[in-house]
Write a protein that holds these residues in place. Structure first.
Motif, PDB file in Angstrom:
ATOM      1  N   VAL A  62      -6.906   1.492   6.810  1.00 20.85           N
ATOM      2  CA  VAL A  62      -5.791   1.933   6.663  1.00 20.85           C
ATOM      3  C   VAL A  62      -6.487   3.680   7.767  1.00 20.85           C
ATOM      4  O   VAL A  62      -7.248   3.931   7.126  1.00 20.85           O
ATOM      5  N   PHE A  69       0.594  -1.445   0.084  1.00 19.04           N
ATOM      6  CA  PHE A  69       0.542   0.334  -0.374  1.00 19.04           C
ATOM      7  C   PHE A  69       1.217   0.998   0.076  1.00 19.04           C
ATOM      8  O   PHE A  69       2.181   1.158   0.751  1.00 19.04           O
ATOM      9  N   ARG A  87       2.538  -2.295   3.686  1.00 12.77           N
ATOM     10  CA  ARG A  87       1.596  -2.437   4.138  1.00 12.77           C
ATOM     11  C   ARG A  87       0.619  -2.656   5.172  1.00 12.77           C
ATOM     12  O   ARG A  87       0.428  -2.018   5.626  1.00 12.77           O
ATOM     13  N   ILE A  88      -0.862  -2.663   4.563  1.00 14.57           N
ATOM     14  CA  ILE A  88      -1.934  -2.559   5.138  1.00 14.57           C
ATOM     15  C   ILE A  88      -1.623  -2.756   6.301  1.00 14.57           C
ATOM     16  O   ILE A  88      -2.339  -1.525   6.940  1.00 14.57           O
ATOM     17  N   ASN A 136      -5.071   3.986  -1.894  1.00 14.63           N
ATOM     18  CA  ASN A 136      -4.368   4.859  -2.505  1.00 14.63           C
ATOM     19  C   ASN A 136      -3.746   5.851  -3.324  1.00 14.63           C
ATOM     20  O   ASN A 136      -3.090   6.522  -3.093  1.00 14.63           O
ATOM     21  N   TYR A 154      -8.899  -0.769  -2.567  1.00 13.30           N
ATOM     22  CA  TYR A 154      -7.671  -0.398  -2.758  1.00 13.30           C
ATOM     23  C   TYR A 154      -7.692   0.848  -3.755  1.00 13.30           C
ATOM     24  O   TYR A 154      -6.555   1.454  -2.873  1.00 13.30           O
ATOM     25  N   ASP A 206      -6.829  -4.959   8.237  1.00 14.31           N
ATOM     26  CA  ASP A 206      -7.614  -4.511   6.427  1.00 14.31           C
ATOM     27  C   ASP A 206      -8.100  -3.206   6.721  1.00 14.31           C
ATOM     28  O   ASP A 206      -8.370  -2.432   5.718  1.00 14.31           O
ATOM     29  N   ILE A 227     -10.164  -1.537   3.649  1.00 12.40           N
ATOM     30  CA  ILE A 227     -10.224  -2.167   2.497  1.00 12.40           C
ATOM     31  C   ILE A 227     -11.111  -3.229   1.794  1.00 12.40           C
ATOM     32  O   ILE A 227     -10.332  -4.841   2.667  1.00 12.40           O
TER      33      ILE A 227
END
Length: 377
Positions: free
Chosen positions: A135, A33, A38-39, A258, A254, A133, A248
């Motif tokens: 963010v 990510f 990484r997430i 981003n 996803y 999962d 996510i």
């Protein structure tokens, strides 16, 4: 609250989501990510920044990528004699040690039941259960403090509703921030105004009793069954998180999350100096830009070699963009090779993907095209 008395558990396996080819070889928690993370880094960093240094990571399958990324957890200051990260793959404990283990994990409750010995051995007063999962940069210490001050049995972190999804857990909350209804998928004419971010705080012994009760009643779904059962005879409170946060759950989530990182205001909400997001350090040479390179509004990681045009995109480490190649609104993961004359828009390429000369590929922001790992197109 002394956070030394808090145990963290990260659900690092897939439950309800659809990331298509991105998760063929890894779980959502291990998905790259934002060019270098990484997430799972977000939730693991949230715990470390809040003073939680005992973390169990529940896994089910496709977890080699996650194990390789975490390693000895020194990059999160979790390589410790006491505490640190405990990786909990399936059947970490025998049936004799964990009598609630009945077979292959069907959901979060089975996974928690499989790790019941880990829960019983830890002497923490409270447990933070978090999905891997998410963010967001959540002050979990504040959540724990509110939980203790409120006297609730469970506190769940919620945000204002942002999407309609069959995977998302929605809830209704009254003015006293008490949860009065929980729904997986909002079938209540969109009356639920908040969505759960998959972060829950409760007493350790309380959690152990809930797990045992669910196992004896063959309940497997954490939100739909454990939480709704608790709602009938326990107090559940909500911690309203107002900063940037996204769970996510599919390829669109996803891609959009981003793209959100290209906005400075969003980055400033997520990547705080006072609560940094840690990740595994991989030293590379700086990115190289050729004489004809044209790059704007993009995040470019170390080790990239750019001769072409990159607009509003995210490039992970060691990506090659040859002359006359053009990348717009796309995500190119590590070791990507975009050869001369190729044109990409709204594309997500997994690691090691090669786009040959002259190829044109186009998706849409609502349905980005995802190219599987190591593919040659």
């Amino acid at each position: 609250m002394n956070m030394k008395n808090v145990l963290g558990i990260i659900i690092a396996f897939d439950t309800d989501n659809d990331l298509r080819e991105i998760t063929e070889h890894r779980t959502v928690a291990a998905v790259p990510f934002g060019g270098r993370y990484r997430i799972v880094d977000f939730m693991l960093s949230n715990m470390v920044n809040s003073g939680i240094f005992r973390v169990g990571m529940l896994m089910k399958d496709k977890y080699q990528s996650l194990i390789d990324h975490i390693g000895n957890a020194k990059d999160w200051d979790l390589s410790r004699k006491n505490g640190g990260v405990t990786m909990l793959p399936p059947y970490s404990y025998s049936k004799k040690a964990s009598p609630l283990v009945t077979g292959e994990y069907r959901g979060k409750i089975d996974a928690l039941a499989g790790a019941i010995d880990f829960l019983q051995k830890n002497r923490a007063d409270h447990v933070v259960i978090a999905d891997g999962d998410v963010v967001a940069n959540i002050p979990i210490d504040d959540v724990v403090d509110q939980h203790i001050a409120s006297g609730n049995d469970i506190t769940m972190v919620v945000a204002k509703k942002s999407k309609d999804s069959p995977f998302t857990t929605y809830c209704e909350m009254n003015r006293r921030r008490e949860i009065v209804d929980i729904r997986v998928g909002d079938s209540n004419d969109s009356k639920c105004k908040h969505e759960a971010l998959g972060v829950y705080v409760m007493g350790r012994q309380f959690l152990i009793r809930l797990i045992a009760d669910c196992v004896t009643h063959n309940c497997i779904h954490f939100e739909r069954e454990l939480l709704t059962r608790a709602l009938t005879d326990s107090k559940i409170g909500g911690y309203l998180f107002g900063e940037y946060a996204v769970k996510i759950e599919d390829a669109k989530d996803y891609f959009q999350a981003n793209m959100d990182m290209l906005d400075k205001e969003t980055r400033d909400e997520v990547f705080l100096r006072t609560r940094p997001i840690y990740t595994r350090i991989c030293d590379e040479s700086p990115a190289y830009y050729g004489d004809k390179a044209d790059v704007c509004d993009s995040l470019v990681a170390d080790g990239c070699h750019i001769e072409g045009k990159v607009v509003n995109s995210i490039l992970f480490r060691d990506v090659l963009v040859e002359k006359d190649a053009e990348i717009r609104d796309s995500i190119i993961m590590e070791n990507g090779r975009i050869l001369s004359g190729a044109s990409l828009a709204h594309i997500v390429t997994d690691r090691g993907v090669t786009i040959r000369e002259g190829r044109t590929m186009m998706g849409h922001e609502n349905y980005p095209v995802v190219i599987a790992k190591s593919s040659v197109v």
